[in-house]
Design an enzyme around this catalytic site. Sequence first.
Site, PDB file in Angstrom:
ATOM      1  N   MET A 108     104.261  42.013  99.221  1.00 38.01           N
ATOM      2  CA  MET A 108     104.527  42.678 100.512  1.00 38.01           C
ATOM      3  C   MET A 108     103.230  42.451 101.547  1.00 38.01           C
ATOM      4  SD  MET A 108     106.710  45.945  99.802  1.00 38.01           S
ATOM      5  CE  MET A 108     105.929  46.647  98.619  1.00 38.01           C
ATOM      6  N   HIS A 469     123.501  34.206  74.509  1.00 37.24           N
ATOM      7  CA  HIS A 469     123.515  33.743  73.255  1.00 37.24           C
ATOM      8  C   HIS A 469     122.277  33.370  72.829  1.00 37.24           C
ATOM      9  CE1 HIS A 469     123.991  31.248  69.602  1.00 37.24           C
ATOM     10  NE2 HIS A 469     124.917  31.879  69.403  1.00 37.24           N
ATOM     11  N   ARG A 575     125.365  40.148  60.135  1.00 37.98           N
ATOM     12  CA  ARG A 575     126.529  39.359  60.684  1.00 37.98           C
ATOM     13  C   ARG A 575     126.946  38.372  59.735  1.00 37.98           C
ATOM     14  NH1 ARG A 575     123.495  39.800  66.265  1.00 37.98           N
ATOM     15  NH2 ARG A 575     121.712  39.575  64.642  1.00 37.98           N
ATOM     16  N   ARG A 631     128.658  43.478  58.187  1.00 39.27           N
ATOM     17  CA  ARG A 631     129.741  43.626  58.955  1.00 39.27           C
ATOM     18  C   ARG A 631     130.794  42.184  58.417  1.00 39.27           C
ATOM     19  NH1 ARG A 631     129.441  42.102  65.284  1.00 39.27           N
ATOM     20  NH2 ARG A 631     128.998  40.071  64.509  1.00 39.27           N
ATOM     21  N   GLU A 758     133.408  50.012  68.646  1.00 42.30           N
ATOM     22  CA  GLU A 758     132.866  49.034  69.689  1.00 42.30           C
ATOM     23  C   GLU A 758     133.797  48.798  70.749  1.00 42.30           C
ATOM     24  OE1 GLU A 758     131.929  45.116  68.095  1.00 42.30           O
ATOM     25  OE2 GLU A 758     133.246  45.458  66.212  1.00 42.30           O
ATOM     26  N   SER A 777     128.888  52.829  63.044  1.00 36.74           N
ATOM     27  CA  SER A 777     127.891  52.049  63.706  1.00 36.74           C
ATOM     28  C   SER A 777     128.268  51.678  65.080  1.00 36.74           C
ATOM     29  CB  SER A 777     127.603  50.960  62.750  1.00 36.74           C
ATOM     30  OG  SER A 777     126.423  50.172  63.596  1.00 36.74           O
ATOM     31  N   GLY A 779     128.689  49.375  68.034  1.00 35.15           N
ATOM     32  CA  GLY A 779     128.348  48.115  68.683  1.00 35.15           C
ATOM     33  C   GLY A 779     128.351  48.303  70.108  1.00 35.15           C
ATOM     34  N   THR A 780     127.251  48.609  70.831  1.00 34.33           N
ATOM     35  CA  THR A 780     127.343  48.966  72.197  1.00 34.33           C
ATOM     36  C   THR A 780     127.297  47.622  72.818  1.00 34.33           C
ATOM     37  OG1 THR A 780     124.829  49.005  71.827  1.00 34.33           O
ATOM     38  CG2 THR A 780     126.327  51.383  71.901  1.00 34.33           C
ATOM     39  N   ASN A 781     127.005  46.444  72.373  1.00 34.73           N
ATOM     40  CA  ASN A 781     127.440  45.208  73.216  1.00 34.73           C
ATOM     41  C   ASN A 781     128.977  45.131  73.777  1.00 34.73           C
ATOM     42  OD1 ASN A 781     124.749  44.799  72.557  1.00 34.73           O
ATOM     43  ND2 ASN A 781     124.980  43.291  71.576  1.00 34.73           N
ATOM     44  N   ASP A 782     129.562  45.289  72.625  1.00 39.07           N
ATOM     45  CA  ASP A 782     131.184  45.049  72.785  1.00 39.07           C
ATOM     46  C   ASP A 782     131.618  46.248  73.622  1.00 39.07           C
ATOM     47  OD1 ASP A 782     131.099  42.569  72.177  1.00 39.07           O
ATOM     48  OD2 ASP A 782     132.387  42.580  70.480  1.00 39.07           O
ATOM     49  N   CYS A 844     124.134  49.512  66.586  1.00 43.58           N
ATOM     50  CA  CYS A 844     123.639  48.149  66.289  1.00 43.58           C
ATOM     51  C   CYS A 844     123.646  47.324  67.364  1.00 43.58           C
ATOM     52  CB  CYS A 844     124.341  47.691  64.955  1.00 43.58           C
ATOM     53  SG  CYS A 844     125.996  47.629  65.050  1.00 43.58           S
TER      54      CYS A 844
END
Lengths: 888, 888
Positions: A108, A469, A575, A631, A758, A777, A779-782, A844
Site C-alpha cells: 500500500m 494432487h 493408502r 485404508r 468422509e 477416521s 476423511g475431511t478432504n472428501d 486423516c
Amino acid sequence: MSQKWIYHFNSKKTEGGKDDKNLLGGKGANLAEMSSLGLAVPPGFTVSTEACLDFEKNGGSLSEEIKNEAKKALSLVEELSGKKFGDEKAPLLFSVRSGARVSMPGMMDTVLNLGLNDQSVEGLAAQSSNPRFAWDSYRRFIQMYANVVMGFNTTILESTLEDLKEARGVKEDTELTGEDFRELVQVYKQLILEESGKSFPQDPWQQLWLAIAAVFQSWNNSRAIKYRELNGYNHSWGTAVNVQSMVFGNLGDDSATGVCFTRDPSTGEKRFFGEYLVNAQGEDVVAGIRTPAPINSSSKNDSNNEMATLEELMPKAFAELTGVYKKLEAHYKDMQDIEFTIEADKLYILQTRNGKRTGAAAIQIAVDLVSEKVISKEEALLKMNPEDLNQLLHPRLDPEAKRKIIAKGLPASPGAASGCIVFSSERANHHKENGEKVILVRQETSPEDISGMVASEGILTARGGMTSHAAVVARGMGKPCVAGCNALLIDYKNQTLTINGAVYKELDTLTIDGGTGEVMEGVVSTIEANLSGEFGTFMSWADEVRTLGVRANADNPEDSAVAVNFGAEGIGLCRTEHMFFEPERILAVREMIFADTKDDRQKALDKILPFQKEDFVGIFKALAGKPVNIRLLDPPLHEFLPHTNEEMKELADYLKLELKTVEARAGMLHEFNPMLGHRGCRLAITYPEICRMQTRAIMEAAAICHQDGIKVQPEIMIPLVAIDLELTILKKEVLAEIEKVRSEKGELPEFKVGTMIELPRAAITAGAIAKDADFFSFGTNDLTQTTFGLSRDDAGKFLPDYVGKGLLPEDPFVSLDTEGVGFLVKFACDEGRKVNPNMKLGICGEHGGDPASIDFCHEIGLEYVSCSPYRIPIARLSAAQAVIRRKS
Amino acid sequence: MSQKWIYHFNSKKTEGGKDDKNLLGGKGANLAEMSSLGLAVPPGFTVSTEACLDFEKNGGSLSEEIKNEAKKALSLVEELSGKKFGDEKAPLLFSVRSGARVSMPGMMDTVLNLGLNDQSVEGLAAQSSNPRFAWDSYRRFIQMYANVVMGFNTTILESTLEDLKEARGVKEDTELTGEDFRELVQVYKQLILEESGKSFPQDPWQQLWLAIAAVFQSWNNSRAIKYRELNGYNHSWGTAVNVQSMVFGNLGDDSATGVCFTRDPSTGEKRFFGEYLVNAQGEDVVAGIRTPAPINSSSKNDSNNEMATLEELMPKAFAELTGVYKKLEAHYKDMQDIEFTIEADKLYILQTRNGKRTGAAAIQIAVDLVSEKVISKEEALLKMNPEDLNQLLHPRLDPEAKRKIIAKGLPASPGAASGCIVFSSERANHHKENGEKVILVRQETSPEDISGMVASEGILTARGGMTSHAAVVARGMGKPCVAGCNALLIDYKNQTLTINGAVYKELDTLTIDGGTGEVMEGVVSTIEANLSGEFGTFMSWADEVRTLGVRANADNPEDSAVAVNFGAEGIGLCRTEHMFFEPERILAVREMIFADTKDDRQKALDKILPFQKEDFVGIFKALAGKPVNIRLLDPPLHEFLPHTNEEMKELADYLKLELKTVEARAGMLHEFNPMLGHRGCRLAITYPEICRMQTRAIMEAAAICHQDGIKVQPEIMIPLVAIDLELTILKKEVLAEIEKVRSEKGELPEFKVGTMIELPRAAITAGAIAKDADFFSFGTNDLTQTTFGLSRDDAGKFLPDYVGKGLLPEDPFVSLDTEGVGFLVKFACDEGRKVNPNMKLGICGEHGGDPASIDFCHEIGLEYVSCSPYRIPIARLSAAQAVIRRKS
C-alpha cells in the site's frame, strides 16, 4: 452517531494498544503501545480501519465527521510540538502511512513530508537552518504526492532531475544545491499542471484529506488484492492510516536513522544487532542506496567492519536506544524489530514489532527466553507460529547464494531443490537411474506420476492449487513442490518448457523453493535441515502439554520411517492404492480390472498379493509396534488405466486382447463425476475378492512380524461408507478372510476394523455405522468436497475469489470449515460414542496438519490427528497450543 | 429352538391370514384367509419365507426340524381328505408352488401331481376310474419334476412324445390312450436314468423334499433376481412354498377349471366376468391351447359367444361360485381375481387376490365401491396405488392392437408413442417440420438434445437409468420414454439402429411404450387419455383431504399450461437454463461464455434478455396468479458448449475467433467433477451480471403482466448456496436490479427471494441462510448426490446391485432416503423456521412426485411438493394418503 474514528498516540493522551490491531492496524497499535510506555514516539493519530470501511461505503469519500475528528487530533499534536500545520515559521509536517491488521509490506501507499507548500518550505528552511534540506524535502514530497495521490506518472519528473544533474555536471543528488532543488520545485509544479491539468495543492488540509483517501484506496489496488488472495487475507478488513509528525534523520551529521533487532533474526543468538545511516531518512535504508553501518561492534560483518558504529558516533543516543530495546523486549516478551530516527542527537522510536525470524531463530529465541525466565514454556509454545517449523524440516536455499527468479507459483510443499528438468515419470526414472537429480515438470500430476515424483527432488506444475494432487502428494513425501505456476508453457510433444519466452529443454537445470513458490534458473545451493538440540527440547515441551495424538499419513516403509523420526505415534492413513502404481504391479492391477470372471480377477489379485504383503511388512517394521491404519482400495478403477495410445497398445498386448476391446472397456469405466462414482467400499461390494486380497496381505504381513516377535497393531479401514450395511457386509468379508489366514498361518496379533467417515450420510448415520466400527477416521478432504458440493480439482477457478471476497474465511481444503464440515464431524463423534463408547476417533484429511483445524480436533475430543510426515512437528506444537489456549 | 416353520390351511385348523404376506407369501396368506372364511379350499400347508431363509443359511438344505413339521402337517391333510400320500389305493397328491410377498408371475418354479409313483398311479387310476387320466398325470409329473427338480433338459422327453404320436398316426396329445401314456412313463424313466445317471425318485417324501428345495432355490434363479432388480424388490425376502392337495378339473365333463373377476378389470364396470375350460387343468387356461368359454352371458365376446356358459353347463357350481365371489369381494372390499376348479361337480377355490386392473378401472371401481357404501372415500383413496394413475394421464396402446415386441428397456416415462426414428435433434426438428411424427433414438441424451426431445413423440435411449437425463426430461415433458435399452446398437455415422440383427434406418417406424419399456416394430395404434368424470370426482376427494400443496416443475408456457390443467397450484421449479438451448439463443449464450470483458458479456446478455422475458410472460399468464418459483442459472457453463468439430467451427466463425482459440477456451472450462464445479450461485458470484439479467427478465415480465391486470407471484431462487454470504451478496444484487427495473418500469408486483437447499452444508447452516431467505426449496436430487457422495450419472453401474442386495431399500434418486437426506431436510426446516417462522418450505427434486417421499414431506410439514406436470395427480393422491394414513 457517536462512532469514534480517530485514535491518539502522544505523550499526553494515547488510546488503544498492542491488542487493538484489528481496529488500529499493526503499526497503529504498536505506536499507541510505545507511546503508553513513555517512549519518544513522534506524536500523531491513527484513522481506524472502521473509517476505511466507512470511506468505502461512502463510495470513496471521507465523511465530515472523520475530518472534524482529524482536525481536533491534529491540533493536539500542534499543541504538543509547538509547531503549526502549514505554518511559514515552524511548520508541522506529517507522514501518512497505511497499516493493516497484518503486515503487507510495500503493498500500500505512503506519503512523507506532508504539510509542505510554498510558504511552509521557507519555515522549514529557517527552522532547520538548512534550506537545501528544506527544498529537497519539498521536491521529494511533490514527487511522492503526485505519484501516490494524484496518480501522476512521475517518469517525467525523474528525467527532469537527471537533466538538471547533467546540466550541473554532477552525478549524485547529493551534489545538487538548495537553489537547484528550489528551481526543480518550480519545474515540477509546472509540469504537473501542464500534464495533468491539475495544480499541486498548496492547502495542507487538502493535502491531508487526499493523502488519507489515497492510502485507503490503496487497500484495493491490484497488488494488494493479489497479495491478500495469495495469503488468504480478507478483503473486508480494510487498512488504518497513521498520521504521524515527521522527524528527520537527515538534518545533519548529528542525525541518523536505523533498524535494530533485539536478537539475531537469522540464528536467534542473543545479541543486540542493527544498522544505521547518518544524515539519512528511513527510506534510504530500505532503498539500499548507501551501505548502512553497524550500530555496535557485534553488528559488524565483512562488508561494514571498517565503518564507525552508532555506539562510537552517538554514544548518548545509542545508550538511550539500548535502554529502549531492553524495555521493549521485556514488555513484548519477544524479540523486537525496531525502527528509530535520531534528529539532532535526539532519539525517536518510529516502530516496533515482533521481529520476523527464521524457524531456527524462532526455536532458539523461545528456548532462550524460557531459560531467561522471561516467558514460561507454555508461553513459548503459544508464541511459536507452527508454520514456522516448516523451514526447519526441509533443506532450504543458502541465503548467501545468488539466484535468478524466473517465475513464481504457489508454495505448495516447502523445501528447496535443484535438478535437471524432465517431463514424464518415465524420464524421471530413467535419469534418476543414471544418477541425475531431477525436477519433474508437469501440467499437473495424477496418480500415474507417483513413481516419477518418487524419483524426483522436487515437483513443478503449471496448474492446480495448494491441495492439488501434486501439492498433497509432495507434502506427504516431504518433497519441495511449486504448483499452479501459470507462467509455465509446457510442450510435452517437443519436451520443452517456456517461461516468459525463455525455452528450457529436458536436462536443463532449475531450482525451486517450495516455501516461497519461486522458480530459479540453474542450481542454487541449499543448506540441509538440522534438527538441533533446542528443537528437541522445544518439541518435548509440546509433547508434555498436548493430549491429542499425532499420527502420519504414509504409504510405504520409507515415509513411515521418516514419520517415526519426526515423532509420529502411528500411521493414521496408509493408502494402499499408491502401492499399485509401481511399474511391476500396475500391469497386474490392470489385468484385474479387465478380468471377465471372478476366477480371472482372482488370478490377477494373486499376483498383487506378495507385493502388498512385502510393503506391509516393511511398514509394520518401521512402526515397531505403533498402530498402523490401512485404508483398503479407494479410487475408481479407471484411475489405474493408461492414458496414451502407446500404453493402451502395450496393455492390449499384455492382456492378449484387441486394442479396440481394451479401449471400449476403458471407455465403459469412464465416469462423469469420478469423485462421486464407483469407488471406495463400493468397489469392494462389487468385487469382494479385492477386499479379501488386501485383508490377506495385511494379516499375512502381520503374522510374519508377530511371529518374529515384532509387535504389530493393524487397523483395517473401509473407505467411503455411506450406508451402515456396507460396513456390516464388508466387515464380515474381512473377518472371514482373517479367519482363513489364522487357520493357515497360526497366531495373529490383535487388529481393529473400522471405517472412514468422509460422506455427509456417513456422519449423519454414524450411530448405525458405529455398531460395526472399532474406529472412525474422518476423511475431511472428501467430507469437505461433498458437504460443500465442491470439487477440489475444479475449485481453483473460483475459490480464491471466494476467500478474497470474504465469503469464506479460509480455503476449506486447507483449514477445516468448522461450521459446516466440523458440525458433521462433531455430530458423528457424538453419535458414534453413544453407540460405542470405546470407539477410537481420529482425522486423516489434509486438515490433520493444519493448526486451526488441529485446535478444532482437540476441542471436540478426537484421539489423534494424522498428517504428512513433514507436518508432524507442526501438528505436535499445534496440539500443545490447543491445550494452552484453553487454560488462559 | 421353538421357531415355527409350517402354517396350516384347512377346514379344521388355519394359521395366519391375509395380513401375513411377509411370512406366508401372498398366495399362502390368501389361502389361509379363504380357509378361515370357510370356503372350499383344497387343504394344505405353507412352508414360510423364514424357512426359505433358513434353507439358504444352511447352504441349501432343509433342516430336519422343517421336515418334521411338514410331516405332521401332511398327516393332518391325509386325515382330513381320507387319502394317503403315496398310497396305492387312494393316493393324496400335492401341488408345490412358490409364493413370495409380492407377485412375481412365472419367475419361480412349480411342481404338480407330486406323490405319483409306480404304485400310486394305479391307485389314482382306480380311484378316478380313469387310467388314461392317471397315466397322463404321471407322465406330466415326471416331465415337470425332471425339469424343475432334477434340472433335466426335457427336450428329449418332448420329442419322444412327438415320436409316439407319429407312430400312432395322431396329431394331438388327447388322441393318445392310457396305454400310450403308461408306455411313455417307462420310456421317460429310462431316458432320465440314462441321460442323468439318476433315477426318477419313487419315494414320495423324497419327491416332496426335493421339490420344496427346488422352489426355494428358484428364488435365486437368474430371471427371478433380474425381475427383483427391475422392480426394486429385496433379495433377502425369500419365498414361501405352498403344499396343497391337488384337485382335478380334468376328471371328465363334470369337471372344469377357470378364472373370474368380480368386476371388469379393464373398465371397472360392475359385472361378474370370467372364463373356464371343461375337463382341463388350470395350466391349460394359462397355456392358451384351447379357447376358454364364458362363465356367464355377460362374459361373452366375439370369439366365444357360441360357447356354452358355465352357468348353463354346471348351474349348481356356478351358483356356488356366485356366492363365493360376493363373499370374497365383500370381505376384501375390493375387486377380486379368483381361480377355481370344479372336480366332479364340486367347486374348489384355489386362489383369490385383489385383481390387477387398468388405471381407468381402478378409478371406476373405487368410485363405485364408495357409492355402494362398501368403503369410505378415504378407504378408496388409500387403496389406490398412486402409480396406477399414470396410465390415465398418457395415451396408451390399444389393448386390441397387434404388436411385435423387438426389445425391452426401462419404463422411464409412461405413455405410448409411434413415429419415424431419427438419430439427432437436428433431424428430429427437420422431419417434424415436414409433418412427420418422430421418435428420437440416442445413446443417451444431454441438454443439447432438448429441442429434439421437444420435437419428438417419444424418446428411446440405449444407456441411462430411471433418472437419466432422458428419463427426467421426458417425464417433465410428459413424453413417453424407454431408457437404457441395452439391445440397441446405434451407429450415428451410418444412421442405423440394429436390434438383434435387424437394421432400422432413419424414418423406419417404431412404437415405444414408456409404461412397460417395450419397443415394437411399426406403428401400434394408441388410445388417447380420457380424464373421465370419475377421475375428477376421485381427485376432488384427494384435494379435500390433503394439506400439502402440489406444484409443478415446468420451464415453459406449454408445460405450465399442462401443469395447471393437471391441478398444479403453482410452479415449484422453473429452470431458466432450459430456455437457453433453443437454436436462436444458444449462440448468444456461447457469446456470453466467451466474452473477454464484462462489457462484452453484457452485450451478449442483452441479446438473451428479450427471449427470457417473453418466456416468463408466457409462464406467468399460464399460471394466472399462482406462484412461480424461478431458479437462476444453475449448470456449469461448459454444458452450453458445442461438442462436435463442426459446431465448434461454426461457433468460431460466429465469434470471429480462431478455431483453436475457441477449443482452448472450451478446454479451460472442462471440469473433473462438473457436479461439484463452477455452477449455481458460484457463477453468479463470479458474473453478477448474469444474475442481474435474469432478475431483470423476470421482473420486466412481471411488470408487463401486473400492468395488464394479471396477477403474478414471482419467486426468485438462488441455486446451490453452500454459504450464507452467497445468498446475502446475491440477494443484494437481485434487489438492486429490481429497484432499477422499478424505477424504469413503474409499479411491480410483490416477489420473494429465496434459495435452494441442495448441499449438505446449506442444510447444516440453514439457520444462517434463513436470515436472507423468504423460502427454502429442497433440491433433493443434488442433495442426494452430495449426501451419499454418489453421482446420479455414474451410479447406474452399481446402484441396482445395492438395491438388490438389500443395502438400500430403494433407489435413493427415486424415493427419498429419509434416514440420511431426509435428516438434512428436516434439520434445515427446523433451523430455518427458528430464524424465520414465515419461511415457505417446499421440495422440487424428482422426489416431489414419488408417493413415499411425498409422505415424508407431509410428515415434516413442508408446504408443498413440486413435480413433473404429469405426476401432479399422483402427488395430489399421495398427499391425501399421507393424511389418511396418519388418522388410522
